[in-house]
Design an enzyme around this catalytic site. Structure first.
Site, PDB file in Angstrom:
ATOM      1  N   HIS A  12       1.780   0.274   2.395  1.00 23.82           N
ATOM      2  CA  HIS A  12       2.359  -0.592   3.714  1.00 23.82           C
ATOM      3  C   HIS A  12       3.068  -1.668   2.853  1.00 23.82           C
ATOM      4  O   HIS A  12       3.409  -1.608   1.565  1.00 23.82           O
ATOM      5  CB  HIS A  12       1.207  -1.317   4.453  1.00 23.82           C
ATOM      6  CG  HIS A  12       0.039  -1.775   3.354  1.00 23.82           C
ATOM      7  ND1 HIS A  12       0.507  -2.892   2.611  1.00 23.82           N
ATOM      8  CD2 HIS A  12      -1.177  -1.569   3.495  1.00 23.82           C
ATOM      9  CE1 HIS A  12      -1.042  -3.257   2.048  1.00 23.82           C
ATOM     10  NE2 HIS A  12      -1.662  -2.178   2.559  1.00 23.82           N
ATOM     11  N   GLN A  38     -10.320  -8.854  -6.900  1.00 24.72           N
ATOM     12  CA  GLN A  38      -9.852  -7.743  -7.908  1.00 24.72           C
ATOM     13  C   GLN A  38      -9.074  -8.203  -8.910  1.00 24.72           C
ATOM     14  O   GLN A  38      -8.960  -7.853 -10.135  1.00 24.72           O
ATOM     15  CB  GLN A  38      -9.256  -6.668  -7.006  1.00 24.72           C
ATOM     16  CG  GLN A  38      -8.512  -5.743  -7.653  1.00 24.72           C
ATOM     17  CD  GLN A  38      -8.177  -4.373  -6.625  1.00 24.72           C
ATOM     18  OE1 GLN A  38      -9.063  -3.474  -6.310  1.00 24.72           O
ATOM     19  NE2 GLN A  38      -6.983  -4.249  -6.403  1.00 24.72           N
ATOM     20  N   SER A  64      -2.749  -4.458   5.410  1.00 28.31           N
ATOM     21  CA  SER A  64      -3.988  -4.069   4.478  1.00 28.31           C
ATOM     22  C   SER A  64      -4.091  -2.429   5.281  1.00 28.31           C
ATOM     23  O   SER A  64      -3.772  -2.325   6.389  1.00 28.31           O
ATOM     24  CB  SER A  64      -5.389  -4.761   5.054  1.00 28.31           C
ATOM     25  OG  SER A  64      -6.536  -3.580   4.688  1.00 28.31           O
ATOM     26  N   GLY A 120      -2.989   4.740  -1.625  1.00 30.86           N
ATOM     27  CA  GLY A 120      -2.407   5.276  -0.713  1.00 30.86           C
ATOM     28  C   GLY A 120      -2.268   4.629   0.717  1.00 30.86           C
ATOM     29  O   GLY A 120      -2.644   3.406   0.460  1.00 30.86           O
ATOM     30  N   GLY A 125      -1.976  -7.085  -5.572  1.00 32.36           N
ATOM     31  CA  GLY A 125      -1.913  -8.037  -4.676  1.00 32.36           C
ATOM     32  C   GLY A 125      -2.711  -9.207  -4.837  1.00 32.36           C
ATOM     33  O   GLY A 125      -3.915  -9.126  -4.769  1.00 32.36           O
ATOM     34  N   GLY A 132       2.674  -4.569   1.815  1.00 37.44           N
ATOM     35  CA  GLY A 132       2.060  -5.085   0.745  1.00 37.44           C
ATOM     36  C   GLY A 132       2.406  -4.224  -0.640  1.00 37.44           C
ATOM     37  O   GLY A 132       2.803  -4.974  -1.654  1.00 37.44           O
ATOM     38  N   HIS A 133       1.888  -3.041  -0.559  1.00 34.48           N
ATOM     39  CA  HIS A 133       2.297  -2.169  -1.590  1.00 34.48           C
ATOM     40  C   HIS A 133       3.864  -2.196  -1.828  1.00 34.48           C
ATOM     41  O   HIS A 133       4.137  -1.863  -3.210  1.00 34.48           O
ATOM     42  CB  HIS A 133       1.873  -0.633  -1.350  1.00 34.48           C
ATOM     43  CG  HIS A 133       0.433  -0.667  -1.174  1.00 34.48           C
ATOM     44  ND1 HIS A 133      -0.049  -0.164   0.399  1.00 34.48           N
ATOM     45  CD2 HIS A 133      -0.636  -0.573  -2.034  1.00 34.48           C
ATOM     46  CE1 HIS A 133      -1.271   0.023   0.172  1.00 34.48           C
ATOM     47  NE2 HIS A 133      -1.625  -0.248  -0.993  1.00 34.48           N
ATOM     48  N   LYS A 184      -3.604 -10.648  -2.371  1.00 37.80           N
ATOM     49  CA  LYS A 184      -4.901 -10.542  -1.066  1.00 37.80           C
ATOM     50  C   LYS A 184      -6.144 -10.150  -1.597  1.00 37.80           C
ATOM     51  O   LYS A 184      -7.156 -10.359  -1.219  1.00 37.80           O
ATOM     52  CB  LYS A 184      -4.089  -9.493  -0.301  1.00 37.80           C
ATOM     53  CG  LYS A 184      -5.121  -9.684   1.340  1.00 37.80           C
ATOM     54  CD  LYS A 184      -5.040  -8.566   2.092  1.00 37.80           C
ATOM     55  CE  LYS A 184      -6.049  -7.373   2.511  1.00 37.80           C
ATOM     56  NZ  LYS A 184      -6.622  -6.535   1.816  1.00 37.80           N
ATOM     57  N   ASP A 185      -6.087  -9.321  -2.601  1.00 41.14           N
ATOM     58  CA  ASP A 185      -7.244  -8.818  -3.203  1.00 41.14           C
ATOM     59  C   ASP A 185      -7.527  -9.826  -4.273  1.00 41.14           C
ATOM     60  O   ASP A 185      -7.494  -9.119  -5.544  1.00 41.14           O
ATOM     61  CB  ASP A 185      -7.310  -7.475  -3.849  1.00 41.14           C
ATOM     62  CG  ASP A 185      -7.210  -6.606  -2.383  1.00 41.14           C
ATOM     63  OD1 ASP A 185      -8.039  -6.704  -1.366  1.00 41.14           O
ATOM     64  OD2 ASP A 185      -6.245  -5.878  -2.403  1.00 41.14           O
TER      65      ASP A 185
HETATM   66  O1  PAF Z   1      -6.429  -2.078  -4.417  1.00 41.58           O
HETATM   67  C1  PAF Z   1      -6.607  -0.935  -4.392  1.00 41.58           C
HETATM   68  O2  PAF Z   1      -5.950  -0.205  -3.589  1.00 41.58           O
HETATM   69  C2  PAF Z   1      -7.803  -0.260  -5.488  1.00 41.58           C
HETATM   70  O3  PAF Z   1      -8.822  -1.005  -5.527  1.00 41.58           O
HETATM   71  C3  PAF Z   1      -7.224   0.114  -6.699  1.00 41.58           C
HETATM   72  C4  PAF Z   1      -6.542  -1.091  -7.579  1.00 41.58           C
HETATM   73  C5  PAF Z   1      -5.928   0.991  -6.479  1.00 41.58           C
HETATM   74  C6  PAF Z   1      -8.251   1.044  -7.623  1.00 41.58           C
HETATM   75  O4  PAF Z   1      -8.640   1.981  -6.881  1.00 41.58           O
END
Ligand code: PAF
Length: 295
Positions: A35, A154, A186, A32, A148, A37-38, A150-151
């Site tokens: 922004h 991840q 972010s 949630g 993204g 980026g999402h 940016k991470d």
């Molecule tokens: O990047 C994020 O917002 C979180 O790490 C994710 C991938 C939704 C997992 O909770």
């Protein structure tokens, strides 16, 4: 657009979409506080897939006790309004007990990749990420899932997770979206004071320095990291936690930069707020989006 809170409902919607309608499902997993980026991920999911699901779940398992789980920005009404403009089909916004029922005791660990950089600074973080994504992928069963650049770490962890556990989901990684100042979008930017927000674009300037010295022929990893660090330290409000120059596939630190793609990543504090950012050097193998290399 339907907002789904129950795992059972999400599961049956997804089953119906796949079986009866033979449609592809794109999942954008988020916590949630959406922004730009999402939204770039949502746009791409909309372009590629028949059905788009955005999950909104602030995952307690990826926060350490000292982290900002309690104060993490939450505004489901605002997020819902934003997503309505993007023609999203479903928002999956479960309560914690839906994802982690009583006596929950199974966790997923992507060894090695999870221990460096962000994993070293935030022990247990990627275990929490890998666990929640495994659950979300099993509930939604997406054909594609969007992350993204940016991470970056991840994204690497998720790609490894999906490969190792043979999920039938393709991971799509899209470039970092930046404000005009160069600051990467972010959810944690919301914590910055006015002064810190003015200081934070130093991150992009430091990464741009890495790009320019690399373009000029610098191939010593340690020297490159020092130049980036020096650029950050010109900004008094910034406190560098780490600057890493690493192999973009394995995250192993690189002394000598050869023809492999290189990930320059950093974590910097501005007051109480910790921001991360990165850039890929030597994008020859990084594909047309300039996003993270495929394993
Ligand atoms: O990047 C994020 O917002 C979180 O790490 C994710 C991938 C939704 C997992 O909770």
């Amino acid at each position: 657009m339907e907002i789904i809170n129950r795992t059972q409902r999400m599961r049956s919607v997804s089953r119906k979409v796949r079986r009866e309608q033979d449609r592809t499902i794109g999942l954008v997993p988020t916590m949630g506080a959406l922004h730009e980026g999402h939204l770039s991920l949502v746009r791409e999911a909309r372009r590629m897939c028949d059905t788009v699901v955005v999950s909104i779940f602030v995952n307690p398992k990826q926060f350490a006790p000292t982290d900002d789980f309690q104060t993490y920005p939450r505004d489901l009404t605002k997020d819902t309004m934003l997503l309505a403009d993007y023609n999203v089909d479903y928002i999956f916004a479960p309560a914690v007990e839906e994802i982690y029922p009583k006596n929950f005791s199974t966790h997923v660990e992507v060894e090695g990749l999870s221990d460096q950089l962000e994993g070293a600074a935030r022990p247990g973080h990627f275990r929490g990420v890998a666990t929640v994504l495994t659950i979300l992928f099993n509930i939604v069963r997406p054909d594609f899932a969007y992350f993204g650049q940016k991470d970056a770490q991840q994204a690497l962890v998720v790609r490894r997770l999906v490969r190792d556990l043979a999920f039938d989901t393709e991971i799509v990684v899209l470039p970092t979206v930046r404000e005009e100042s160069g600051l990467a979008y972010s959810s944690r930017n919301a914590y910055l004071s006015e002064g810190e927000r003015k200081a934070a674009p130093v991150l992009r300037r430091a990464l741009a320095r890495a790009e320019s010295v690399y373009a000029e022929g610098e191939r010593n990893g340690r020297r490159l990291a020092e130049l980036v660090r020096a650029e950050i330290e010109r900004e008094p409000a910034a406190q560098t936690e780490y600057v890493s120059v690493a192999d973009a596939d394995t995250l192993d630190p690189l002394e000598r930069l050869d023809d492999r793609p290189v990930l320059v990543s950093l974590a910097v504090r501005f007051g109480k707020t910790r921001l991360i950012d990165n850039v890929l050097l030597n994008r020859a193998r990084t594909g047309k989006t300039g996003a993270l290399v495929q394993p």
